[in-house]
Motif scaffolding. Structure first.
Motif, mmCIF file in Angstrom:
data_model
loop_
_atom_site.group_PDB
_atom_site.id
_atom_site.type_symbol
_atom_site.label_atom_id
_atom_site.label_comp_id
_atom_site.label_asym_id
_atom_site.label_seq_id
_atom_site.Cartn_x
_atom_site.Cartn_y
_atom_site.Cartn_z
ATOM 1 N N THR A 86 33.127 33.996 6.046
ATOM 2 C CA THR A 86 34.528 33.558 5.833
ATOM 3 C C THR A 86 34.536 32.575 4.638
ATOM 4 N N LEU B 63 30.543 39.608 6.519
ATOM 5 C CA LEU B 63 29.413 38.675 6.457
ATOM 6 C C LEU B 63 29.666 36.958 6.183
ATOM 7 N N THR C 207 15.667 38.821 7.063
ATOM 8 C CA THR C 207 16.916 38.377 7.403
ATOM 9 C C THR C 207 17.205 36.992 6.585
ATOM 10 N N PRO D 264 28.773 32.021 7.145
ATOM 11 C CA PRO D 264 28.280 33.091 7.695
ATOM 12 C C PRO D 264 29.049 33.626 8.884
ATOM 13 N N THR D 265 29.503 34.971 9.101
ATOM 14 C CA THR D 265 30.155 34.974 10.427
ATOM 15 C C THR D 265 29.333 35.034 11.886
ATOM 16 N N ARG D 266 28.145 35.280 11.381
ATOM 17 C CA ARG D 266 27.103 35.425 12.561
ATOM 18 C C ARG D 266 25.755 34.754 12.203
ATOM 19 N N PRO D 267 25.126 34.340 13.241
ATOM 20 C CA PRO D 267 23.737 33.528 12.816
ATOM 21 C C PRO D 267 23.023 34.471 11.646
ATOM 22 N N ASP E 171 21.989 44.819 5.193
ATOM 23 C CA ASP E 171 23.525 44.189 5.595
ATOM 24 C C ASP E 171 24.167 43.770 4.136
ATOM 25 N N LYS F 44 19.716 34.871 11.343
ATOM 26 C CA LYS F 44 18.688 35.926 12.166
ATOM 27 C C LYS F 44 19.321 37.205 12.205
ATOM 28 N N GLU F 45 20.815 37.279 12.427
ATOM 29 C CA GLU F 45 21.507 38.687 12.449
ATOM 30 C C GLU F 45 21.849 39.110 11.543
ATOM 31 N N ILE F 46 21.554 38.581 10.114
ATOM 32 C CA ILE F 46 22.313 38.875 8.970
ATOM 33 C C ILE F 46 20.878 39.675 7.891
ATOM 34 N N ASP G 64 17.802 34.315 7.995
ATOM 35 C CA ASP G 64 17.095 33.313 8.623
ATOM 36 C C ASP G 64 15.827 33.143 7.848
#
Length: 144
Positions: free
Chosen positions: A56, A54, A130, A66-69, A77, A71-73, A132
């Motif tokens: 780095t 999730l 999320t 975060p490893t992704r936006p 998760d 809104k995608e966590i 976000d």
């Protein structure tokens, strides 16, 4: 049953990282100051989040990303990363109900499906929120 504070600490970490990313060096000490806990606890949670893919973490430089936006966590998760459930079951059933007792021999049949449904409802609710959402709400709170 209670979910440990590590879950809300993890959400706090993500919120701090997003809120202060352009202003401060985000270190475990910085995060510990906001959360009011020991930096060792923060480092353990950061390790769990990193191992779950999730975030780095750049050691020494305070680079947590975060490893992704966001809104995608989902909260789910983060929950999965921080509070992994044993054998996939949220509820820890007592191991050896008495098979000679009418209740003991039937307790699994009575409860298993209900407990699984409760767990699924909680997990599905967590999937609705999320990081976000936290970012947006924090920005609104900071405007006040």
């Amino acid at each position: 049953m209670q979910i440990s504070s590590r879950f809300t600490i993890a959400l706090h970490i993500f919120t701090c990282v997003d809120t202060f990313k352009d202003e401060y060096k985000i270190t475990s000490e910085f995060l510990a100051g906001s959360i009011n806990t020991n930096p060792v606890i923060i480092r353990k949670i950061l390790t769990q989040l990193k191992n779950a893919g999730l975030i780095t973490v750049a050691r020494g430089t305070g680079g947590i990303l975060p490893t992704r936006p966001l809104k995608e966590i989902s909260f789910y998760d983060v929950y999965q990363a921080i509070e992994p459930v044993e054998n996939g079951d949220l509820f820890n059933f007592h191991s050896s109900p008495n098979p000679q007792c009418p209740v003991g021999k039937n307790i699994h049949a009575l409860l298993d499906d209900k407990l699984k449904a409760i767990q699924l409802a909680m997990e599905n609710e967590m999937k609705k929120y999320t990081l976000d959402d936290l970012r947006i709400e924090m920005q609104e709170l900071l405007k006040k």
